[in-house]
Design a protein around this motif. Structure first.
Motif, PDB file in Angstrom:
ATOM      1  N   GLY A  11       0.818  -1.215   0.000  1.00 24.04           N
ATOM      2  CA  GLY A  11       0.000   0.000   0.000  1.00 24.04           C
ATOM      3  C   GLY A  11       0.848   1.259   0.000  1.00 24.04           C
ATOM      4  O   GLY A  11       0.591   2.188  -0.781  1.00 24.04           O
ATOM      5  N   GLU A  30      10.167   2.571   6.088  1.00 17.61           N
ATOM      6  CA  GLU A  30       9.815   1.165   6.336  1.00 17.61           C
ATOM      7  C   GLU A  30      10.661   0.644   7.501  1.00 17.61           C
ATOM      8  O   GLU A  30      11.867   0.804   7.498  1.00 17.61           O
ATOM      9  CB  GLU A  30      10.068   0.355   5.058  1.00 17.61           C
ATOM     10  N   ARG A 102       4.161 -12.773  -3.770  1.00 21.14           N
ATOM     11  CA  ARG A 102       4.232 -11.516  -3.009  1.00 21.14           C
ATOM     12  C   ARG A 102       5.571 -10.800  -3.165  1.00 21.14           C
ATOM     13  O   ARG A 102       5.619  -9.581  -3.304  1.00 21.14           O
ATOM     14  CB  ARG A 102       4.013 -11.791  -1.517  1.00 21.14           C
ATOM     15  N   ASP A 279      -4.377  -1.785   4.934  1.00 17.48           N
ATOM     16  CA  ASP A 279      -4.840  -2.511   6.120  1.00 17.48           C
ATOM     17  C   ASP A 279      -4.922  -1.609   7.350  1.00 17.48           C
ATOM     18  O   ASP A 279      -5.702  -1.891   8.265  1.00 17.48           O
ATOM     19  CB  ASP A 279      -3.889  -3.673   6.434  1.00 17.48           C
ATOM     20  N   ALA A 292      -5.689  -6.574  -0.303  1.00 11.26           N
ATOM     21  CA  ALA A 292      -4.743  -5.889  -1.182  1.00 11.26           C
ATOM     22  C   ALA A 292      -5.485  -5.122  -2.270  1.00 11.26           C
ATOM     23  O   ALA A 292      -5.079  -4.018  -2.661  1.00 11.26           O
ATOM     24  CB  ALA A 292      -3.784  -6.902  -1.801  1.00 11.26           C
TER      25      ALA A 292
HETATM   26  C1  LIG Z   1      -3.368 -15.119   5.248  1.00  8.44           C
HETATM   27  C2  LIG Z   1      -3.674 -13.914   4.416  1.00  8.44           C
HETATM   28  C3  LIG Z   1      -3.994 -14.064   3.069  1.00  8.44           C
HETATM   29  C4  LIG Z   1      -4.308 -12.956   2.292  1.00  8.44           C
HETATM   30  N1  LIG Z   1      -4.614 -13.125   0.964  1.00  8.44           N
HETATM   31  C5  LIG Z   1      -4.980 -12.078   0.219  1.00  8.44           C
HETATM   32  C6  LIG Z   1      -5.329 -12.243  -1.163  1.00  8.44           C
HETATM   33  O1  LIG Z   1      -5.279 -13.352  -1.697  1.00  8.44           O
HETATM   34  N2  LIG Z   1      -5.718 -11.126  -1.864  1.00  8.44           N
HETATM   35  C7  LIG Z   1      -5.747  -9.875  -1.288  1.00  8.44           C
HETATM   36  O2  LIG Z   1      -6.128  -8.902  -1.958  1.00  8.44           O
HETATM   37  N3  LIG Z   1      -5.379  -9.692  -0.009  1.00  8.44           N
HETATM   38  C8  LIG Z   1      -4.997 -10.744   0.757  1.00  8.44           C
HETATM   39  N4  LIG Z   1      -4.587 -10.554   2.049  1.00  8.44           N
HETATM   40  C9  LIG Z   1      -4.532  -9.185   2.577  1.00  8.44           C
HETATM   41  C10 LIG Z   1      -3.271  -8.426   2.134  1.00  8.44           C
HETATM   42  O3  LIG Z   1      -2.117  -9.164   2.495  1.00  8.44           O
HETATM   43  C11 LIG Z   1      -3.236  -7.057   2.808  1.00  8.44           C
HETATM   44  O4  LIG Z   1      -4.475  -6.432   2.652  1.00  8.44           O
HETATM   45  C12 LIG Z   1      -2.163  -6.141   2.216  1.00  8.44           C
HETATM   46  O5  LIG Z   1      -0.869  -6.699   2.405  1.00  8.44           O
HETATM   47  C13 LIG Z   1      -2.236  -4.746   2.865  1.00  8.44           C
HETATM   48  O6  LIG Z   1      -1.157  -3.956   2.421  1.00  8.44           O
HETATM   49  P1  LIG Z   1      -0.586  -2.791   3.357  1.00  8.44           P
HETATM   50  O7  LIG Z   1       0.509  -2.155   2.585  1.00  8.44           O
HETATM   51  O8  LIG Z   1      -1.698  -1.969   3.880  1.00  8.44           O
HETATM   52  O9  LIG Z   1      -0.011  -3.562   4.629  1.00  8.44           O
HETATM   53  P2  LIG Z   1       1.256  -4.512   4.721  1.00  8.44           P
HETATM   54  O10 LIG Z   1       1.402  -5.304   3.467  1.00  8.44           O
HETATM   55  O11 LIG Z   1       1.137  -5.230   6.006  1.00  8.44           O
HETATM   56  O12 LIG Z   1       2.480  -3.484   4.805  1.00  8.44           O
HETATM   57  C14 LIG Z   1       2.672  -2.659   5.930  1.00  8.44           C
HETATM   58  C15 LIG Z   1       4.149  -2.273   5.965  1.00  8.44           C
HETATM   59  O13 LIG Z   1       4.345  -1.333   7.022  1.00  8.44           O
HETATM   60  C16 LIG Z   1       5.516  -1.692   7.741  1.00  8.44           C
HETATM   61  N5  LIG Z   1       5.353  -1.158   9.098  1.00  8.44           N
HETATM   62  C17 LIG Z   1       4.536  -1.598  10.068  1.00  8.44           C
HETATM   63  N6  LIG Z   1       4.638  -0.828  11.165  1.00  8.44           N
HETATM   64  C18 LIG Z   1       5.547   0.136  10.866  1.00  8.44           C
HETATM   65  C19 LIG Z   1       6.057   1.252  11.595  1.00  8.44           C
HETATM   66  N7  LIG Z   1       5.675   1.491  12.860  1.00  8.44           N
HETATM   67  N8  LIG Z   1       6.965   2.049  10.989  1.00  8.44           N
HETATM   68  C20 LIG Z   1       7.360   1.802   9.696  1.00  8.44           C
HETATM   69  N9  LIG Z   1       6.913   0.752   8.973  1.00  8.44           N
HETATM   70  C21 LIG Z   1       6.003  -0.062   9.539  1.00  8.44           C
HETATM   71  C22 LIG Z   1       5.560  -3.210   7.678  1.00  8.44           C
HETATM   72  O14 LIG Z   1       6.861  -3.716   7.911  1.00  8.44           O
HETATM   73  C23 LIG Z   1       5.065  -3.459   6.263  1.00  8.44           C
HETATM   74  O15 LIG Z   1       6.124  -3.469   5.323  1.00  8.44           O
HETATM   75  C24 LIG Z   1      -4.275 -11.648   2.854  1.00  8.44           C
HETATM   76  C25 LIG Z   1      -3.911 -11.492   4.193  1.00  8.44           C
HETATM   77  C26 LIG Z   1      -3.612 -12.612   4.972  1.00  8.44           C
HETATM   78  C27 LIG Z   1      -3.223 -12.417   6.422  1.00  8.44           C
END
Ligand SMILES: Cc1cc2nc3c(=O)[nH]c(=O)nc-3n(C[C@H](O)[C@H](O)[C@H](O)COP(=O)(O)OP(=O)(O)OC[C@H]3O[C@@H](n4cnc5c(N)ncnc54)[C@H](O)[C@@H]3O)c2cc1C
Length: 367
Positions: A11, A30, A102, A279, A292
């Motif tokens: 994201g 990150e 991923r 998320d 995602a």
């Molecule tokens: C088992 C499972 C299966 C899934 N399958 C699917 C699927 O098939 N299709 C789909 O669309 N979605 C799926 N999802 C959901 C998807 O993985 C998430 O919605 C997506 O990764 C969200 O992206 P994001 O960037 O918001 O969060 P994330 O991918 O979690 O990235 C957050 C980032 O922030 C960093 N971070 C955290 N805290 C801090 C901080 N304090 N300071 C700096 N950096 C920080 C982390 O290290 C990470 O790199 C699945 C989830 C799970 C658990």
């Protein structure tokens, strides 16, 4: 405009790509020391793929992803439970349903933003609004001041907890864990253009091709508390590929994720010059496989509102007005559970058409 993005997951990086394309000065912080991808594979549906295309990533995404032409579900005795033909979805919905690795997706996004520009090892511990700016503070004591700060720090977002709250988690009673890994596709006896699942009410395992000759398997067993109990459940399923697939998977590559039910949603995503994305904004159960997808839709909407106005307050207001109701709709739908779970909902490929495409809530038309 200067933008700080807290979190360099899919994201944060997608948002950065969109805002850089408008000419803004964007820094991504990150906490990990380098590029990582938790989990193994993802099913990205046409709404996610359209958003990636909208962000200018059609060519690199098509290069790493696999188009899924079918969703197949079987019982352990080989009986076909359901079949969904998705080969016509690109013509119907403007993009295919896809499987993707991923790590390949994260690498693609990092490269599109500029992998060497990501500020790894930067853990955000708090954010603060000032009169016309916002500041994020890091665990090392440094700070970064910007016109806008975006909290893209994932499901356990520290920024959401500090500024807004409103979300509680509790263990899922039925399927407390999901287990997953990656294996060579040619070692698994499945259709290479399909997602193939084998299901019983007590447990299931699905396989999806994710490109680069790899397959992603993921599954869950009611009551299984660890990987040994998960594997033991399938031991007698010798008329299926599952015992062999699991035995060929390196044990230490199997990822165990607790599945948490989500109670509540943030009452707002924005406080002053800080907003949430991905998320952090809309934590949801993975049963609709939309986390995602909704995250990429956030990134696209954020770019589009800033393309329309340079007024930060107005842009964040529009972003939240477009995305929060649409994402919360999907959060609610994701609580209905999985196929053959407690509520016996339809398989996810059918639900995607009925509950996402037919409703059209994920498309945004900037105000
Ligand atoms: C088992 C499972 C299966 C899934 N399958 C699917 C699927 O098939 N299709 C789909 O669309 N979605 C799926 N999802 C959901 C998807 O993985 C998430 O919605 C997506 O990764 C969200 O992206 P994001 O960037 O918001 O969060 P994330 O991918 O979690 O990235 C957050 C980032 O922030 C960093 N971070 C955290 N805290 C801090 C901080 N304090 N300071 C700096 N950096 C920080 C982390 O290290 C990470 O790199 C699945 C989830 C799970 C658990």
């Amino acid at each position: 405009m200067r933008v700080g993005i807290c979190g360099g997951g899919i994201g944060g990086l997608a948002a950065a790509i969109g805002l850089v394309s408008l000419g803004h000065d964007v820094e991504v912080f990150e906490r990990s020391p380098d590029l990582r991808a938790t989990g193994a594979g993802l099913n990205l549906w046409p709404n996610a793929v359209r958003a990636l295309y909208g962000l200018g990533l059609r060519e690199p995404y098509d290069r790493i992803a696999v188009k899924l032409d079918r969703y197949l579900g079987y019982a352990p005795d080989g009986k076909l439970l359901f079949e969904k033909d998705t080969s016509g979805w690109p013509a119907k919905y403007g993009a295919p349903s896809t499987g993707v690795y991923r790590l390949a997706l994260n690498t693609m996004l990092a490269d599109a933003y500029g992998a060497d520009r990501i500020r790894y090892g930067s853990e955000v511990v708090s954010v603060e609004n000032k009169a016309d700016t916002a500041v994020c503070h890091f665990s090392g004591g440094e700070s970064f001041e910007a016109d806008v700060i975006i909290g893209a720090d994932g499901i356990n977002s520290a920024i959401r907890t500090q500024l807004i709250g409103g979300v509680k988690f509790r263990p899922n009673e039925h399927h407390a864990f999901r287990f997953r890994s990656v294996i060579d596709l040619d070692l698994v006896d499945v259709d290479p253009a399909a997602q193939t699942g084998i299901y019983t009410p007590g447990g299931w395992l699905s396989v999806i091709p994710i490109g680069g000759g790899k397959a992603y398997w993921f599954g869950s067993v009611s009551g299984a508390r660890n990987v040994d109990e998960f594997i033991a459940y399938f031991a007698s399923w010798d008329r299926t590929h599952i015992p062999r697939t699991i035995s060929l998977t390196p044990r230490d590559s199997i990822v165990e994720s607790p599945l948490l039910d989500v109670d509540g949603t943030p009452y707002t995503w924005t406080q002053g010059r800080v907003t949430l994305l991905g998320d952090a904004a809309h934590p949801m159960m993975p049963d609709l496989a939309q986390g995602a997808s909704q995250t990429f839709l956030d990134a696209l909407a954020l770019r589009d509102v800033f393309a329309e106005t340079g007024d930060v307050d107005e842009a964040l207001r529009r972003y939240e007005a477009i995305r929060r109701p649409a994402a919360n709709y999907v959060v609610e739908r994701s609580k209905k559970g999985s196929y053959l779970g407690k509520h016996r909902v339809d398989p996810v490929a059918f639900r995607y058409e009925d509950e996402i495409e037919a409703v059209g809530k994920d498309e945004h038309v900037p105000a």
